[in-house]
Design a protein around this motif. Structure first.
Motif, PDB file in Angstrom:
ATOM      1  N   PRO A   1      -8.902  11.016   2.549  1.00 50.11           N
ATOM      2  CA  PRO A   1     -10.051  10.923   1.663  1.00 50.11           C
ATOM      3  C   PRO A   1     -11.281  10.454   2.414  1.00 50.11           C
ATOM      4  O   PRO A   1     -11.270  10.347   3.628  1.00 50.11           O
ATOM      5  CB  PRO A   1      -9.602   9.863   0.666  1.00 50.11           C
ATOM      6  CG  PRO A   1      -8.758   8.963   1.495  1.00 50.11           C
ATOM      7  CD  PRO A   1      -8.034   9.863   2.462  1.00 50.11           C
TER       8      PRO A   1
ATOM      9  N   VAL B   1      -6.405   2.766   1.274  1.00 50.25           N
ATOM     10  CA  VAL B   1      -5.047   2.998   0.775  1.00 50.25           C
ATOM     11  C   VAL B   1      -4.690   4.480   0.860  1.00 50.25           C
ATOM     12  O   VAL B   1      -3.628   4.852   1.377  1.00 50.25           O
ATOM     13  CB  VAL B   1      -4.916   2.496  -0.682  1.00 50.25           C
ATOM     14  CG1 VAL B   1      -3.624   3.016  -1.325  1.00 50.25           C
ATOM     15  CG2 VAL B   1      -4.946   0.974  -0.731  1.00 50.25           C
ATOM     16  N   ALA B   2      -5.582   5.345   0.371  1.00 51.05           N
ATOM     17  CA  ALA B   2      -5.307   6.779   0.358  1.00 51.05           C
ATOM     18  C   ALA B   2      -5.181   7.343   1.769  1.00 51.05           C
ATOM     19  O   ALA B   2      -4.335   8.203   2.036  1.00 51.05           O
ATOM     20  CB  ALA B   2      -6.406   7.517  -0.410  1.00 51.05           C
TER      21      ALA B   2
ATOM     22  N   GLN C   1      -1.766   6.244   3.350  1.00 48.84           N
ATOM     23  CA  GLN C   1      -0.690   7.023   2.742  1.00 48.84           C
ATOM     24  C   GLN C   1      -0.688   8.457   3.257  1.00 48.84           C
ATOM     25  O   GLN C   1       0.368   9.010   3.575  1.00 48.84           O
ATOM     26  CB  GLN C   1      -0.838   7.008   1.221  1.00 48.84           C
ATOM     27  CG  GLN C   1      -0.587   5.651   0.579  1.00 48.84           C
ATOM     28  CD  GLN C   1      -0.970   5.632  -0.887  1.00 48.84           C
ATOM     29  OE1 GLN C   1      -1.655   6.535  -1.385  1.00 48.84           O
ATOM     30  NE2 GLN C   1      -0.543   4.594  -1.602  1.00 48.84           N
TER      31      GLN C   1
ATOM     32  N   GLN D   1       2.790   2.211  -3.237  1.00 47.28           N
ATOM     33  CA  GLN D   1       2.022   2.702  -4.378  1.00 47.28           C
ATOM     34  C   GLN D   1       2.202   4.201  -4.544  1.00 47.28           C
ATOM     35  O   GLN D   1       1.964   4.756  -5.607  1.00 47.28           O
ATOM     36  CB  GLN D   1       0.542   2.376  -4.211  1.00 47.28           C
ATOM     37  CG  GLN D   1       0.205   0.905  -4.350  1.00 47.28           C
ATOM     38  CD  GLN D   1      -1.281   0.638  -4.144  1.00 47.28           C
ATOM     39  OE1 GLN D   1      -2.125   1.454  -4.508  1.00 47.28           O
ATOM     40  NE2 GLN D   1      -1.602  -0.508  -3.557  1.00 47.28           N
ATOM     41  N   ASP D   2       2.613   4.856  -3.456  1.00 47.85           N
ATOM     42  CA  ASP D   2       2.896   6.293  -3.493  1.00 47.85           C
ATOM     43  C   ASP D   2       4.391   6.476  -3.756  1.00 47.85           C
ATOM     44  O   ASP D   2       5.217   5.991  -2.978  1.00 47.85           O
ATOM     45  CB  ASP D   2       2.520   6.936  -2.159  1.00 47.85           C
ATOM     46  CG  ASP D   2       2.594   8.450  -2.199  1.00 47.85           C
ATOM     47  OD1 ASP D   2       3.595   8.987  -2.699  1.00 47.85           O
ATOM     48  OD2 ASP D   2       1.648   9.102  -1.723  1.00 47.85           O
TER      49      ASP D   2
ATOM     50  N   ILE E   1       0.825  -1.210   0.000  1.00 46.79           N
ATOM     51  CA  ILE E   1       0.000   0.000   0.000  1.00 46.79           C
ATOM     52  C   ILE E   1       0.855   1.253   0.000  1.00 46.79           C
ATOM     53  O   ILE E   1       0.650   2.176  -0.800  1.00 46.79           O
ATOM     54  CB  ILE E   1      -0.947  -0.009   1.207  1.00 46.79           C
ATOM     55  CG1 ILE E   1      -2.046  -1.052   1.010  1.00 46.79           C
ATOM     56  CG2 ILE E   1      -1.554   1.379   1.444  1.00 46.79           C
ATOM     57  CD1 ILE E   1      -2.915  -1.271   2.235  1.00 46.79           C
TER      58      ILE E   1
ATOM     59  N   ASN F   1     -14.071   0.987   1.332  1.00 45.06           N
ATOM     60  CA  ASN F   1     -13.500   0.356   0.147  1.00 45.06           C
ATOM     61  C   ASN F   1     -11.982   0.480   0.173  1.00 45.06           C
ATOM     62  O   ASN F   1     -11.421   1.330   0.865  1.00 45.06           O
ATOM     63  CB  ASN F   1     -14.081   0.947  -1.145  1.00 45.06           C
ATOM     64  CG  ASN F   1     -13.727   2.417  -1.318  1.00 45.06           C
ATOM     65  OD1 ASN F   1     -12.578   2.766  -1.530  1.00 45.06           O
ATOM     66  ND2 ASN F   1     -14.739   3.284  -1.224  1.00 45.06           N
ATOM     67  N   ARG F   2     -11.322  -0.368  -0.585  1.00 48.16           N
ATOM     68  CA  ARG F   2      -9.867  -0.471  -0.549  1.00 48.16           C
ATOM     69  C   ARG F   2      -9.192   0.823  -0.988  1.00 48.16           C
ATOM     70  O   ARG F   2      -8.196   1.244  -0.383  1.00 48.16           O
ATOM     71  CB  ARG F   2      -9.404  -1.623  -1.435  1.00 48.16           C
ATOM     72  CG  ARG F   2      -7.894  -1.749  -1.516  1.00 48.16           C
ATOM     73  CD  ARG F   2      -7.457  -2.929  -2.361  1.00 48.16           C
ATOM     74  NE  ARG F   2      -6.030  -2.886  -2.619  1.00 48.16           N
ATOM     75  CZ  ARG F   2      -5.100  -3.272  -1.754  1.00 48.16           C
ATOM     76  NH1 ARG F   2      -5.454  -3.729  -0.576  1.00 48.16           N
ATOM     77  NH2 ARG F   2      -3.819  -3.203  -2.055  1.00 48.16           N
ATOM     78  N   ARG F   3      -9.718   1.478  -1.997  1.00 42.73           N
ATOM     79  CA  ARG F   3      -9.068   2.688  -2.498  1.00 42.73           C
ATOM     80  C   ARG F   3      -8.992   3.763  -1.422  1.00 42.73           C
ATOM     81  O   ARG F   3      -7.960   4.426  -1.242  1.00 42.73           O
ATOM     82  CB  ARG F   3      -9.831   3.221  -3.712  1.00 42.73           C
ATOM     83  CG  ARG F   3      -9.158   4.438  -4.353  1.00 42.73           C
ATOM     84  CD  ARG F   3      -9.950   4.927  -5.544  1.00 42.73           C
ATOM     85  NE  ARG F   3     -11.259   5.416  -5.145  1.00 42.73           N
ATOM     86  CZ  ARG F   3     -12.164   5.905  -5.991  1.00 42.73           C
ATOM     87  NH1 ARG F   3     -11.907   5.925  -7.280  1.00 42.73           N
ATOM     88  NH2 ARG F   3     -13.327   6.336  -5.541  1.00 42.73           N
ATOM     89  N   ASP F   4     -10.083   3.949  -0.677  1.00 42.12           N
ATOM     90  CA  ASP F   4     -10.080   4.946   0.395  1.00 42.12           C
ATOM     91  C   ASP F   4      -9.136   4.560   1.528  1.00 42.12           C
ATOM     92  O   ASP F   4      -8.466   5.413   2.111  1.00 42.12           O
ATOM     93  CB  ASP F   4     -11.495   5.127   0.942  1.00 42.12           C
ATOM     94  CG  ASP F   4     -12.394   5.880  -0.027  1.00 42.12           C
ATOM     95  OD1 ASP F   4     -11.865   6.466  -0.988  1.00 42.12           O
ATOM     96  OD2 ASP F   4     -13.617   5.889   0.185  1.00 42.12           O
TER      97      ASP F   4
END
Length: 378
Positions: free
Chosen positions: A146, A119-120, A123, A24-25, A21, A114-117
């Motif tokens: 987020p 992850v953000a 990070q 990814q940044d 995770i 959800n996974r995207r939130d």
């Protein structure tokens, strides 16, 4: 150059997941992985990371002990991964007392829907602490969390773009700042309100522990925190403070001299009921008007309706801009608004929002708040 991260956890699967995770940044690089607290201490000294992510329960040496030893030997920002249980809450608060700066739920499903939130958010929180480690100051916007978790869920209410921290328009050198007690204004007060997020648990301990027992007004506190944590946090503050500190309850009548903590994962408002002020605690639906659970804005706006301008509102350390709208409503009624200064904030997001917009008129180091509150209000 990317910020350097050390991951500490006895589970190879969790370490691998966090590494995936973070990396990814492009601004984040995992430079090491430790299986226990002892390895973490050795790697902090050898690798000099910008931030450490730390588990609590590990063999050989647990996370709380490791935090204490790291902060004694080579201080570095540490973010804890915690279970959302009463035991996890107490352990996490112990870790924050030991020197950790932030925490997140260990189950990623508890971080976001959800996974995207998720992850953000992870990070963003890690980068926020990296910037603190480097004494980061910039006119470039800092990304805030987020759409996110039970206790930190920003959407579209504060600004046109909720993912961007407000930028500083007042240089540090010219901002109104005081590290010692100022001259009291002589203003009439009926309550004190405090809003905070990242770094708030430690900041609140510093503010509340020396306020005198005979403080003549109620105190309303909104700390971004999950529901499993706020009762344990209120109990800890109550043990440390001369004041009575408790988690606010639905229908409870507000009393002077008591500090009330908003329940995590829910919303807290005050309202007039037959010439008495009561709390309403409720579960807010997930919609475009809800920022956080609990939300500083929602509580502060209700305080403005009930107490008008007879309020001292304080915004302490925290990511994002929650509290800006509520503090603005209080300011319109004639309330005084103060903010924590950048140098003592773990994340200078929420205080910056009220300072850069001109809502807050004074800015203090966290170590100066208690004396200034007492001098102004008592």
């Amino acid at each position: 150059m990317a910020y350097k991260i050390l991951i500490v956890d006895d589970s190879i699967f969790f370490r691998r997941r966090v590494k995936e995770i973070l990396e990814q940044d492009p601004n984040l690089e995992v430079v090491g992985e430790a299986r226990n607290g002892q390895e973490a201490i050795e790697m902090v000294i050898r690798l000099n990371p910008d931030v450490v992510t730390m588990d609590i329960e590990m063999p050989i040496m647990d996370g709380i002990t490791a935090v204490k030893k790291i902060m004694a030997r080579k201080p570095v920002p540490i973010i804890m991964f915690s279970s959302l249980t009463s035991e996890g809450a107490k352990a996490t608060l112990d870790a924050l007392d030991a020197g950790a700066m932030d925490f997140l739920p260990k189950k990623f499903d508890d971080i976001a829907s959800n996974r995207r939130d998720a992850v953000a958010l992870l990070q963003a929180r890690v980068k926020g602490l990296c910037r603190k480690h480097h004494g980061f100051r910039s006119s470039t916007p800092t990304v805030a969390p987020p759409k996110a978790i039970l206790f930190n869920k920003p959407v579209s209410r504060n600004t046109g773009n909720p993912l961007v921290q407000p930028t500083r328009t007042t240089p540090v050198s010219t901002a109104i700042y005081s590290s010692s007690a100022g001259i009291p204004s002589g203003k009439k007060y009926r309550c004190l309100t405090i809003g905070t997020s990242t770094g708030g648990p430690v900041a609140l301990q510093k503010v509340l522990t020396n306020i005198p027992k005979n403080f003549p007004y109620p105190i309303f506190i909104v700390q971004h925190m999950p529901g499993a944590f706020t009762r344990a946090f209120a109990e800890r503050l109550n043990q440390l403070s001369k004041l009575t500190v408790k988690e606010a309850e639905n229908g409870e009548i507000v009393e002077a001299g008591v500090a009330y903590l908003a329940p995590g994962g829910r919303q807290l408002i005050v309202k007039n009921d037959s010439h008495r002020v009561k709390f309403s605690v409720y579960d807010a639906p997930d919609n475009a008007d809800i920022l956080y659970k609990p939300s500083v804005d929602i509580t502060f706006e209700s305080v403005a309706k009930v107490y008008g301008g007879d309020v001292l509102g304080i915004i302490l350390t925290g990511m994002g801009a929650d509290g800006k709208v509520g503090a603005s409503e209080l300011k319109k009624k004639g309330a005084k608004i103060w903010a924590q200064d950048e140098r003592s904030s773990v994340v200078y997001g929420m205080p910056q929002a009220v300072m850069s917009s001109g809502i807050a008129e004074r800015e203090f180091s966290i170590d100066s708040f208690e004396s200034n509150i007492v001098k102004e209000m008592v």
